[in-house]
Design an enzyme around this catalytic site. Sequence first.
Site, mmCIF file in Angstrom:
data_model
loop_
_atom_site.group_PDB
_atom_site.id
_atom_site.type_symbol
_atom_site.label_atom_id
_atom_site.label_comp_id
_atom_site.label_asym_id
_atom_site.label_seq_id
_atom_site.Cartn_x
_atom_site.Cartn_y
_atom_site.Cartn_z
ATOM 1 N N HIS A 98 -86.265 -64.659 -17.922
ATOM 2 C CA HIS A 98 -86.821 -63.180 -17.453
ATOM 3 C C HIS A 98 -85.620 -62.475 -16.583
ATOM 4 C CE1 HIS A 98 -89.334 -65.644 -14.461
ATOM 5 N NE2 HIS A 98 -87.943 -65.037 -14.386
ATOM 6 N N GLU B 134 -91.347 -61.891 -19.694
ATOM 7 C CA GLU B 134 -91.030 -62.610 -20.154
ATOM 8 C C GLU B 134 -90.294 -62.734 -22.181
ATOM 9 O OE1 GLU B 134 -91.097 -64.594 -17.347
ATOM 10 O OE2 GLU B 134 -93.077 -65.699 -17.375
ATOM 11 N N ASP C 289 -90.995 -56.259 -8.753
ATOM 12 C CA ASP C 289 -92.872 -56.777 -9.937
ATOM 13 C C ASP C 289 -93.539 -57.958 -8.314
ATOM 14 O OD1 ASP C 289 -90.671 -59.424 -8.809
ATOM 15 O OD2 ASP C 289 -90.766 -59.855 -11.448
ATOM 16 N N ASN D 267 -86.276 -69.048 -18.221
ATOM 17 C CA ASN D 267 -86.606 -68.468 -19.789
ATOM 18 C C ASN D 267 -85.437 -67.171 -20.489
ATOM 19 O OD1 ASN D 267 -87.590 -67.041 -17.837
ATOM 20 N ND2 ASN D 267 -89.814 -66.900 -19.426
HETATM 21 P P1 PGA Z 1 -85.183 -68.148 -8.173
HETATM 22 O O1 PGA Z 1 -85.756 -66.565 -9.553
HETATM 23 O O2 PGA Z 1 -85.205 -67.196 -7.588
HETATM 24 O O3 PGA Z 1 -86.749 -68.818 -8.005
HETATM 25 O O4 PGA Z 1 -84.022 -68.743 -9.173
HETATM 26 C C1 PGA Z 1 -84.820 -66.623 -10.530
HETATM 27 C C2 PGA Z 1 -85.583 -65.741 -10.945
HETATM 28 O O5 PGA Z 1 -86.769 -65.477 -11.845
HETATM 29 O O6 PGA Z 1 -85.793 -63.514 -11.476
#
Ligand code: PGA
Length: 240
Positions: A138, A143, A67, A136
């Site tokens: 995701h 999302e 992404d 959340n």
């Molecule tokens: P983080 O994000 O590594 O900043 O906890 C995880 C994600 O959003 O996949």
Amino acid sequence: MQIIVCKDYEEMSIRAAELAAEGIRENPEALVSFPGGDTPLGMVHAFADMVNAGDVNISRARYVSLDEWVGLSGTDEGSCGIFNRAELLDRLQKPFKEVHIINGAAADIEDERKALDEYIAKYGPLEVSVLGIGMNGHLGFNEDGVSFELDAHIIPLSETTKKVMSKYFGEKFHPEYGISQGIRQIMAAKRVILIANGAHKADILAKACRGEVTNRVPASILQRHPNCFVVADEAAAAQL
Ligand code: PGA
């Protein structure tokens, strides 16, 4: 889901890297995808060390990014692309055969989305998909509320993501959209490795692994994946 609880972040990172390497050994022409961010930092370093030590041969494997923030190129500070390059690709003494890094600053983001779809269609399905989980639920930028039927897509970021991820930008950049592999491409992967660490991930990880399968918690779809490993440290696994 196979849940692997590790004593700490380092053990989680090494275990996830080993599982990724195992997938590439099964198919040396693998298409591989890792996430960016804090969670995978140790894992990608451990993976690069394994490659450099000759434990896994990636010379016939390809890498595709998961992404990107729309508005950031793969060389911009805070981008997933720069994480991919600095923390993984530039460390490899023996590189992947080819890499495809999403450019979130492409003049035509729809063309960039199509290019991601085409790359995965041509060299996929993914053999190894390593994923983090957002606060959340995701996966990549799938999302909460996302359709499980999508391939690569451009999606408005949730308020949670915008808030949590401001740690990567401070006041310098305020992303509104993400471009991401879709759940369909992730679910088609031969092997999925979901990594999580820290007490702040315990609640959402429990929802993803033990709760209802719902697009309100996108990671919950992984309960239906036939070959999914969840690798978590003790703090993140506390409610499993
Ligand atoms: P983080 O994000 O590594 O900043 O906890 C995880 C994600 O959003 O996949």
